[in-house]
Motif scaffolding. Sequence first.
Motif, PDB file in Angstrom:
ATOM      1  N   SER A  75     -18.856 -13.178 -49.878  1.00 26.90           N
ATOM      2  CA  SER A  75     -19.528 -11.887 -50.065  1.00 26.90           C
ATOM      3  C   SER A  75     -18.910 -10.787 -49.208  1.00 26.90           C
TER       4      SER A  75
ATOM      5  N   PRO B 249     -25.102 -18.149 -42.701  1.00 24.44           N
ATOM      6  CA  PRO B 249     -25.952 -16.968 -42.861  1.00 24.44           C
ATOM      7  C   PRO B 249     -26.053 -16.171 -41.564  1.00 24.44           C
TER       8      PRO B 249
ATOM      9  N   ASN C 205     -25.006 -13.310 -45.846  1.00 24.68           N
ATOM     10  CA  ASN C 205     -25.705 -14.588 -45.911  1.00 24.68           C
ATOM     11  C   ASN C 205     -25.060 -15.618 -46.815  1.00 24.68           C
ATOM     12  N   LYS C 206     -23.941 -15.258 -47.444  1.00 29.64           N
ATOM     13  CA  LYS C 206     -23.294 -16.242 -48.315  1.00 29.64           C
ATOM     14  C   LYS C 206     -21.781 -16.070 -48.263  1.00 29.64           C
TER      15      LYS C 206
ATOM     16  N   HIS D 285     -19.084 -24.346 -46.542  1.00 33.35           N
ATOM     17  CA  HIS D 285     -20.163 -23.677 -45.811  1.00 33.35           C
ATOM     18  C   HIS D 285     -21.414 -24.547 -45.669  1.00 33.35           C
TER      19      HIS D 285
END
Length: 553
Positions: free
Chosen positions: A400, A243, A396-397, A218
């Motif tokens: 998740s 994100p 955003n990660k 990422h």
Amino acid sequence: MTIGAEAVIKSLEKEGVDLIFGYPGGAVLGLYDALNRYKIRHILTRNEQAAAHAASGYARTTGKVGVCMATSGPGATNLVTGIATAYMDSIPLVAITGQVPTHLIGRDVFQEVDITGATAPFTKHNYLVKDARELPRIIKEAFHIASTGRPGPVLIDVPKDVASQEIDFHYPESVELRGYKPNYDGHPLQISRALEAIKHAERPVICAGGGVVSAKAHMELLELAEKNDIPVVTTLMGIGSIPGDHPLALGMLGMHGTYYANKAVSESDLLISMGARFGDRAIGKPAGFAPKAKVIHIDIDPAEIGKNIQAHVPIVGDVRRIVKELIKGVEERKRCEWLDLIKKWKEEHPLVYDDSDKIKPQYVIQELSRITRGNCIITTEVGQHQMWTALYYCFNKPGSFITSGGLGTMGYGFPAAIGAQMGNPKELVITISGDGSFQMNLPELATAAENKLPIKIIILNNQSLGLVRQLQEFYCGKRYSQVNFQISPDFVKIAEGYGVKGLRVEKKCDVTKALEQAVAAERAFVLDIIIDCEENVYPMVLNGSPISEMIGG
């Protein structure tokens, strides 16, 4: 001397396994007896399928190989859906099943099933162990195969007599498998061709798939996108790889993708696919997918390249390593004209829904996103709620967003949340479900309560199989069949029966306070939210249409 069952548990310890999800039975008595003498923790689920899903959630949120265990026959077959789910989404899993004694195999004795034959199409590899002396080597190989190359599930079937056979235990230090040599470094010539294509592109788009997440690429993805000003779309499995609030992020593409993601891909002149397999839900009509674009396809699995979409520049290897090479060679560049056009599409076609006094599911997801600010792990079941979460929650990660993509398995999200919470005890873990999906593995409330897991369960309750109802609306002329539940259970009362607190929400004005209460709860909490039963997921691309042709939203 060590018996085979102990050899299995010793080998798992050597692989660093600290957690197993499973359900005992007659053919695995020896394995469960051996567990009592070792430090590995076992989580008793209420169904073998849930054990496989929990192992998957654990693997996806920790980066480790998930392990599940079941007895022979129906125990093993109950694992099948979880194994197939892991295979479709490239999740590293080792499934250990018991089997009848070797001299009885093939005689249709009590609780016998050919589980290696049954799972051969959707495992990376599987083993029927016939000699206990082979167990250490097989387990070493299984973990290596599951976690290297394109990750995936491996099954080990251990007959009852093999589990009781005595051996001199020795665990191998390395693995040498002839014919299994995953390629990690992209070919230099292909990387040069990719750099040349990027250099001459005016409207490039990056498509980030689940491979970006599993390869932990990422940061490299973001660096490449920012250096060359390239917008990024994601597949369902790739959500979180960039994100969600980043200026270059366009959200999810495909059947229920954002207008601007689908439009950007359709108008691009270069599509850089990273760890994505071009599944049918992502590309729509193949002939109409990215019709103006040259395609760079980066994937660890050579079998995926060119399978669904022609690749003009194929690069086989690890996404992270290859993107690092691209970053070295790519020039810094601004693409103002291209990004201005995309900005215009965003302004003209934002994600919208009709607001009313009824509770809209999109509003619930947006409020949850605002309250948690992306600081949590979210799992989902499969259906409308899954798509609303993918579209309206700002992830955003990486790691998740945990969901079943390829197989679309209802009943996945809740046990996956159990695995995620076990692997990340300090993280906030939330599972979002429809009322139909939640009933698939509802008894796992006992597993959550028994292990004092603070999972938050949010049910978007429309008293129906919402996505099937939506499909019947479009493809069956609103002739609804078997999608509306005649009995909708009181999930709060059911939760209380398991010792779990809950709350039902029927008014829009109560949504925010209820979400805050659920998030703040110290133990498991069920939030049953009654949503507008006629709400559909938009945008939507109809079957046989290119993704540039969207309706609704």
